[in-house]
Design an enzyme around this catalytic site. Structure first.
Site, PDB file in Angstrom:
ATOM      1  N   ASP A   1      -5.325   4.491  19.670  1.00  0.00           N
ATOM      2  CA  ASP A   1      -6.093   4.224  18.444  1.00  0.00           C
ATOM      3  C   ASP A   1      -6.473   2.745  18.412  1.00  0.00           C
ATOM      4  O   ASP A   1      -6.246   2.042  17.428  1.00  0.00           O
ATOM      5  CB  ASP A   1      -5.290   4.612  17.208  1.00  0.00           C
ATOM      6  CG  ASP A   1      -6.174   4.775  15.977  1.00  0.00           C
ATOM      7  OD1 ASP A   1      -7.390   5.036  16.146  1.00  0.00           O
ATOM      8  OD2 ASP A   1      -5.669   4.655  14.848  1.00  0.00           O
TER       9      ASP A   1
ATOM     10  N   GLY B   1       0.825  -1.197   0.000  1.00  0.00           N
ATOM     11  CA  GLY B   1       0.000   0.000   0.000  1.00  0.00           C
ATOM     12  C   GLY B   1       0.854   1.239   0.000  1.00  0.00           C
ATOM     13  O   GLY B   1       2.016   1.217   0.399  1.00  0.00           O
TER      14      GLY B   1
END
Length: 742
Positions: free
Chosen positions: A138, A23
């Site tokens: 997170d 990615g």
């Protein structure tokens, strides 16, 4: 998707041979690679344009250090890294397995002991993270990989040492909105308890297939996170109680990871892994070393078993087809409900700013820092011709573009492998409040004869404003933790008062103008000597943000309202607490003294206005507001009426009878500020709709609408002579408007 290497891609990073792309992000690239011994690794590389920035290198080195401190048992172990290389890079072990989000979305929720084993594994992971002095910040389904030996927590790009006071702008909020804790959404101090709140949200997702706080708008998500917990009938009783405990609004009341592990270890061996309906998905992940193809596949998924839940391409069964309701201990036949993709798992960077309630939820957040702008905000009002162009201060941003920009977390999901990387970059100007030279009049100008409003600008949000009793001075509070005092005639800044350690939410002059009181998110009320520009006293006792303050008419008392649910009275002469006013069941947004000084009113998110006897601290009366939130309060100059602002309306009360007199309608969003003119003829209201409206009290109709602010209006104050009105707004300006009384 996994893609072949592109022209220009490096063939090798350090000792690792790159074999394909996983990615690309705005600031980095993630590659599939092999070690010299043929082992599969994931290599994260920072792009050259960012690698040349020392700040990025420091942040990247911090991410590497965080992941190394936790180790590999509960995470993707850091194998190697060189933050000083050109470009900087990090290699981590490849963990075969899907993300929790992928597994639940494609195969359905977990249940029974499988869910308990997941919970225990996640708590172990958080315990390891917290034991290293870190907070993940997170924690969400896409940052959890379901490996064959249990769940692993990944992505330490936003992890932060508990004792860290650097690397993030004060008040910056980082994370993924739907999985944030309440303290994350408003920019408070974040500790291990924040991860515990997120754990509860992750477990609710795992059990139901939906994010429990998801809503159609960002504002609604914020309201749900800080509101009552949703019902979770899918969870067994013990896990439901555990999740609710994790969702305590007060971080101090949430269980620790040790307490959670003790609860989860009772009557549960942890042998229920992997879940039967996920075993083939988890087992299908082939080690990269099993193939020598230059572009190997990370995962090969076999056809779904005939007995498993339906695949996403199959029609979902009609709930009415089942004669029996699904129990908490067995899987539902339906797949999770689809969530709005732009809100669910898109991380955001939040720059701490005064918070505004969302337009539609039943329980808005306090008018405080940390408000998230809607996905499709109202178009900004055009700047009037007399206002020069200005750079807007940073706002809440939801970064959802495919090509990430500064501050976005990129999660790459490819055939069951999730690799996440994060690089942060943002700057906040520290420019002090300053008069706008293009609009500030000369020293000889009469502020009452201006044809257009004068503008004082700031690169941070302006949230409080007050005139001195004589009208010669104007004080303002802002997100820069300072109080600014200007000369009204010249527009010159006379003083900058330093002492607060967080946002200055409210300011008020004493009746003689000698003192200035201020309330702050640091939970203190401070008194300042105006002439000497020195701190006189600090009142401590509140346990959360101080949202509003007021001086008594004789100057002997200061009232304060706080997010801790109390109002307090302070003795100015002795510096001691006179009374704690308890009775509200939610945040106290606003306080106001009656003109005779005998009563103080407090308005709360619980939907009530309470009237208190100043001498005794006893409650006199309770007014039930028609709307659920009382956001702002003011007495009329003669004390006969009380006004409050709420959703999009302004409500007028008769103090003696406690009866509602009139509702002024015209605003289209929350009314944060209200004030009577000195003669009581006009009523001013400031709103999130970016307007100030003046109302004729006797005629009970709108008198004037003042437009020009481009963001919510937080505070309004009449000049003692009633011919000008000051307003403070999130757009970074304080405006002084001429008021036509005829």
């Amino acid at each position: 998707m996994i893609e072949p290497l592109q022209p220009g891609d490096p063939g090798r990073i350090g000792p690792y041979r790159l074999v394909s792309r996983l990615g690309a992000g705005g600031m980095g690239q993630v590659f599939l690679a092999r070690s010299p011994g043929g082992r599969p690794v994931v290599v994260k590389v920072i792009l050259p344009e960012y690698a040349n920035d020392d700040e990025y290198r420091i942040r990247f080195a911090r991410e590497v250090e965080a992941a190394r401190r936790v180790g590999g048992f509960h995470t993707a172990q850091v194998i190697d890294a060189d933050p000083t290389a050109d470009p900087p890079w990090m290699a981590t072990a490849y963990i075969p397995g899907p993300s929790l989000r992928k597994a639940v979305t494609e195969r359905g929720p977990l249940y029974g002991n499988n869910l308990r084993t997941l919970a225990a594994g996640l708590v172990e992971g958080l315990a390891a993270i917290h034991a290293c002095g870190l907070v993940h910040r997170d924690f969400k389904p896409s940052n959890i990989v379901l490996a064959a030996d249990g769940p692993r927590v990944i992505d330490f790009g936003v992890a932060r040492p508990l004792d860290s006071s650097v690397m993030t702008q004060s008040g910056a909020v980082i994370g993924t909105l739907a999985y944030m804790s309440p303290e994350q959404t408003d920019g408070s101090q974040v500790g291990p308890a924040s991860d515990v709140f997120s754990l509860g949200t992750v477990l609710a997702f795992a059990a139901t297939g939906r994010s429990p706080f998801m809503a159609d708008s960002i504002g609604e998500i914020i309201a749900r996170i800080s509101g009552p917990p949703p019902e979770l009938p899918e969870l067994p009783d013990d896990l439901r109680e555990l999740v609710y405990a994790c969702w305590e609004q007060n971080p101090d009341l949430r269980p620790t990871t040790a307490e959670l592990l003790a609860q989860l270890s009772t009557d549960h061996t942890g042998d229920d892994w992997p879940p039967p309906h996920l075993s083939d998905l988890i087992g299908s992940m082939l080690p990269l070393g099993a193939t020598t193809s230059p572009n190997p596949s990370l995962a090969i998924e076999p056809p779904p078993p005939s007995h498993g839940p339906p695949r996403p391409s199959e029609p979902l069964p009609d709930p009415g087809d089942d004669a029996d309701e699904p129990s908490a201990e067995k899987p539902s036949r339906t797949l999770p409900e689809p969530e709005p993709p732009e809100l669910e798992e898109k991380p955001i960077q939040v720059i701490h700013e005064p918070e505004r309630p969302a337009p539609t939820p039943p329980r808005p957040r306090e008018p405080a820092r940390g408000a998230i702008k809607p996905k499709n905000p109202r178009p900004a009002a055009p700047q009037p011709p007399w206002s020069p162009p200005r750079v807007q201060p940073p706002r809440w941003k939801q970064l959802i573009t495919k090509k990430p920009v500064a501050g976005i977390l990129t999660a790459v999901a490819t055939a069951g492998l999730v690799v996440s990387f994060l690089v942060w970059q943002w700057t906040l100007p520290e420019t002090p409040l300053r008069p706008d030279s293009s609009t500030a009049p000369s020293e000889s100008a009469d502020p009452h004869e201006l044809n257009e409003p004068r503008i004082l600008t700031t690169d941070r949000e302006a949230v409080a404003v007050a005139f001195s009793p004589g009208g010669s001075l104007l004080a303002g509070g802002s997100g820069d933790k300072l109080i600014h005092v200007w000369d009204v005639a010249s527009g010159d800044e006379l003083h900058t008062l330093e002492g607060h350690t967080d946002w200055v939410r409210a300011v008020a002059f004493s009746p003689d103008g000698a003192l200035l009181a201020s309330g702050s998110d640091d939970a203190t009320v401070r008194l300042w000597d105006v002439a000497a520009a020195e701190e006189r006293a600090v009142f401590e006792g509140h346990t959360h943000y101080v949202l509003d303050i007021a001086f008594s008419p004789d100057g002997s008392m200061v009232a304060s309202g706080s997010r801790d649910g109390t109002a307090r009275l302070w003795n100015v002469a002795t510096g001691t607490e006179h009374a704690v006013l308890k009775g509200h069941t939610d945040y106290v947004y606003a306080v106001a003294f009656s003109p005779d000084g005998s009563m103080v009113a407090s308005g709360s998110r619980d939907g009530t206005i309470r009237l208190w006897d100043v001498a005794t601290g006893k409650e006199r009366d309770v007014l039930q507001a028609p709307a659920e939130n009382v956001v702002s309060l003011a007495f009329s100059p003669d004390g006969s009426m009380l006004v409050h602002g709420s959703d999009s309306t302004v409500h007028l009360w008769d103090v003696a009878s406690g009866e509602a007199l009139h509702t002024f309608e015209g605003h289209t969003d929350w009314v944060r500020a209200v004030a009577f003119s000195p003669d009581g003829a006009l009523l001013a209201s400031g709103s999130d709709d970016r307007t100030i409206r003046l109302w004729d009290v006797a005629a009970q109709e709108e008198h004037t609408t003042l437009e020009g602010h481009t963001e919510p209006v937080h505070s309004v104050a009449f000049h003692p002579e009633g011919t000008t009105l000051a307003s403070a707004s999130e757009d970074g300006t304080i405006r002084i408007w001429p008021i036509a009384t005829e």
